[in-house]
Design a protein around this motif. Structure first.
Motif, PDB file in Angstrom:
ATOM      1  N   SER A  40       0.949  -1.338   0.045  1.00 47.61           N
ATOM      2  CA  SER A  40      -0.074   0.039  -0.037  1.00 47.61           C
ATOM      3  C   SER A  40       0.817   1.200  -0.176  1.00 47.61           C
ATOM      4  O   SER A  40       1.959   1.086   0.442  1.00 47.61           O
ATOM      5  CB  SER A  40      -0.931  -0.079   1.210  1.00 47.61           C
ATOM      6  N   TYR A  41       0.391   2.361  -0.329  1.00 46.88           N
ATOM      7  CA  TYR A  41       0.975   3.867  -0.352  1.00 46.88           C
ATOM      8  C   TYR A  41       0.399   4.691   0.527  1.00 46.88           C
ATOM      9  O   TYR A  41      -0.538   5.407   0.198  1.00 46.88           O
ATOM     10  CB  TYR A  41       1.044   4.037  -1.844  1.00 46.88           C
ATOM     11  N   PRO A  42       0.881   4.866   1.757  1.00 44.60           N
ATOM     12  CA  PRO A  42       0.347   5.652   2.733  1.00 44.60           C
ATOM     13  C   PRO A  42       0.864   7.348   2.604  1.00 44.60           C
ATOM     14  O   PRO A  42       0.369   7.960   3.223  1.00 44.60           O
ATOM     15  CB  PRO A  42       0.460   5.250   3.915  1.00 44.60           C
ATOM     16  N   GLY A  43       1.744   7.275   1.729  1.00 46.94           N
ATOM     17  CA  GLY A  43       2.141   8.665   1.430  1.00 46.94           C
ATOM     18  C   GLY A  43       3.897   8.774   1.967  1.00 46.94           C
ATOM     19  O   GLY A  43       3.969   8.386   2.989  1.00 46.94           O
ATOM     20  N   GLY A  44       4.512   9.089   1.031  1.00 44.14           N
ATOM     21  CA  GLY A  44       5.917   9.140   1.386  1.00 44.14           C
ATOM     22  C   GLY A  44       6.741   7.851   1.223  1.00 44.14           C
ATOM     23  O   GLY A  44       8.053   7.956   1.101  1.00 44.14           O
ATOM     24  N   HIS A  45       6.032   6.823   1.408  1.00 44.33           N
ATOM     25  CA  HIS A  45       6.888   5.422   1.004  1.00 44.33           C
ATOM     26  C   HIS A  45       5.833   4.630   0.693  1.00 44.33           C
ATOM     27  O   HIS A  45       4.648   4.727   0.872  1.00 44.33           O
ATOM     28  CB  HIS A  45       7.517   5.150   2.357  1.00 44.33           C
ATOM     29  N   TRP A  46       6.310   3.284   0.544  1.00 44.01           N
ATOM     30  CA  TRP A  46       5.486   2.179   0.375  1.00 44.01           C
ATOM     31  C   TRP A  46       5.520   1.024   1.681  1.00 44.01           C
ATOM     32  O   TRP A  46       6.679   1.028   2.079  1.00 44.01           O
ATOM     33  CB  TRP A  46       5.945   1.182  -0.810  1.00 44.01           C
ATOM     34  N   ASP A  75       8.334  -0.599   5.649  1.00 41.54           N
ATOM     35  CA  ASP A  75       8.222   0.585   4.706  1.00 41.54           C
ATOM     36  C   ASP A  75       9.523   0.437   3.602  1.00 41.54           C
ATOM     37  O   ASP A  75      10.736   0.122   4.089  1.00 41.54           O
ATOM     38  CB  ASP A  75       8.445   2.000   5.450  1.00 41.54           C
TER      39      ASP A  75
END
Length: 359
Positions: free
Chosen positions: A314-320, A334
């Motif tokens: 998933s991509y929560p923002g800024g990293h996978w 991450d």
């Protein structure tokens, strides 16, 4: 406890009905210190704040300020001001009237009240809003009015009961910076109740982590983040990944025994109170490094290597963020780039990011 404590809580016992909320709790706070009481709902942090303020009565123990016992004093005689989560502004009063309310209760002269209210409005960026009612203000402006009302009476201690939880995320960042800047500028002693870890980290000089009515750990933000004293603190400070392993402990080192998911790893003991046998390992998703199973780069001294398979990305923002299956256990890791679902991977956790506790 610090002999030079400005605010002192000693052997405090508080309960409601037959339920004990706080038991034999001790806490000392220095003058001008900003302390955050951090913990999950029901841990006792708000009860502690209300007892310090005088709104809850202890069954035993004492609260003192500058050597003066205030345990049996009413709230308005303690030299404290409380900022509530819900703002608690009078809807029929203007901004100026709300800020000056405590001063009127102190029977200050009209000129004194007006001068102080004007100062507070300027200090809090509320200039020109004095004639507005709370319903005509944004959430951030209402919280500033509540803060101005608390500060107007020159309290020795400012008590903050989750004052930012009703604000949206963008405004919350601004207001928490304003509160911290004001506290430092005025040199006021502050106690802030929150369940938000990041909020406590960026605002407080010292964090007091509470669990089930007792203090689990206290220290600087860096201290409790990098040196958690218990599995509870480690998890609460973001190290939510949990593994169980067998360990052999020597005077200086901890050997994490070989298992189906990892080779034997020798890591530094670094003062940990550990016994040989089953241990819990905790670490943060962002502290681990993810590589493909075929890469042969050695992990480095003291680095725990785990072998697993990516089950979701998933991509929560800024990293996978990757869920990695390790047989009967699953962890989150991450990475800057996504790995494929089903891909075999290695996870490397450096020893300074690995928190080990006896199971």
């Amino acid at each position: 406890m610090n002999g030079h404590a400005f605010l002192r809580v000693e052997n405090l016992n508080v309960g409601y009905g037959g339920t004990t909320v706080l038991s034999d709790l001790d806490l000392s706070i220095g003058k001008g210190e900003f302390v955050a009481l951090l913990g999950a709902s029901g841990c006792g942090k708000t009860t502690l704040l209300r007892t310090i303020a005088g709104f809850a009565k202890p069954q035993a123990g004492a609260v003192s300020v500058a050597g003066r016992d205030v345990t049996k004093m009413p709230p308005d005689k303690r030299g404290m001001a409380l900022v509530f989560q819900s703002y608690a502004l009078w809807p029929h009063m203007t901004v100026a009237e709300n800020i000056g309310y405590g001063l009127k209760l102190q029977r200050r002269s009209r000129d004194d009240v007006q001068t102080r209210v004007t100062q507070m409005q300027a200090l809090l960026g509320l200039g020109g809003l004095g004639n507005r009612k709370p319903g005509q203000l944004s959430g951030g402006q209402r919280q500033r009015v509540a803060l101005g009302r608390a500060l107007a009476i020159d309290p020795e201690i400012l008590l903050l009961d989750e004052p930012l939880s009703n604000l949206d995320a963008r405004i919350r960042l601004t207001v928490r910076h304003e509160i911290r800047s004001l506290q430092k500028r005025l040199g006021i002693t502050a106690i802030h109740v929150t369940h938000d870890r990041e909020e406590a980290m960026v605002m407080a000089d010292r964090i007091v982590i509470m669990n089930a009515g007792r203090i689990e750990q206290q220290g600087s933000p860096e201290d409790v983040y990098n040196r958690p004293a218990s599995p509870f603190v480690a998890a609460f400070m973001g190290a939510e990944n949990l593994l169980t392993m067998q360990a052999r402990v020597s005077s200086d080192h901890v050997e994490l025994m070989e298992s189906a998911i990892s080779p034997s790893t020798v890591t530094s003991r670094t003062g940990r109170e550990l016994l040989s046998g089953p241990v819990e390992l905790r670490f943060r998703a962002e502290a681990a490094r993810l590589t493909r199973a075929g890469e042969r780069a050695p992990p480095g001294a003291g680095v725990l290597e785990l072998r697993g398979q990516v089950t979701s990305v998933s991509y929560p923002g800024g990293h996978w963020r990757h869920a990695v299956n390790l047989g009967d256990q699953e962890i989150l890791v991450d990475a800057d780039q996504p790995f494929d679902q089903g891909e075999a991977v290695k996870v490397h956790i450096p020893e300074n990011s690995l928190f080990i506790f006896n199971a």
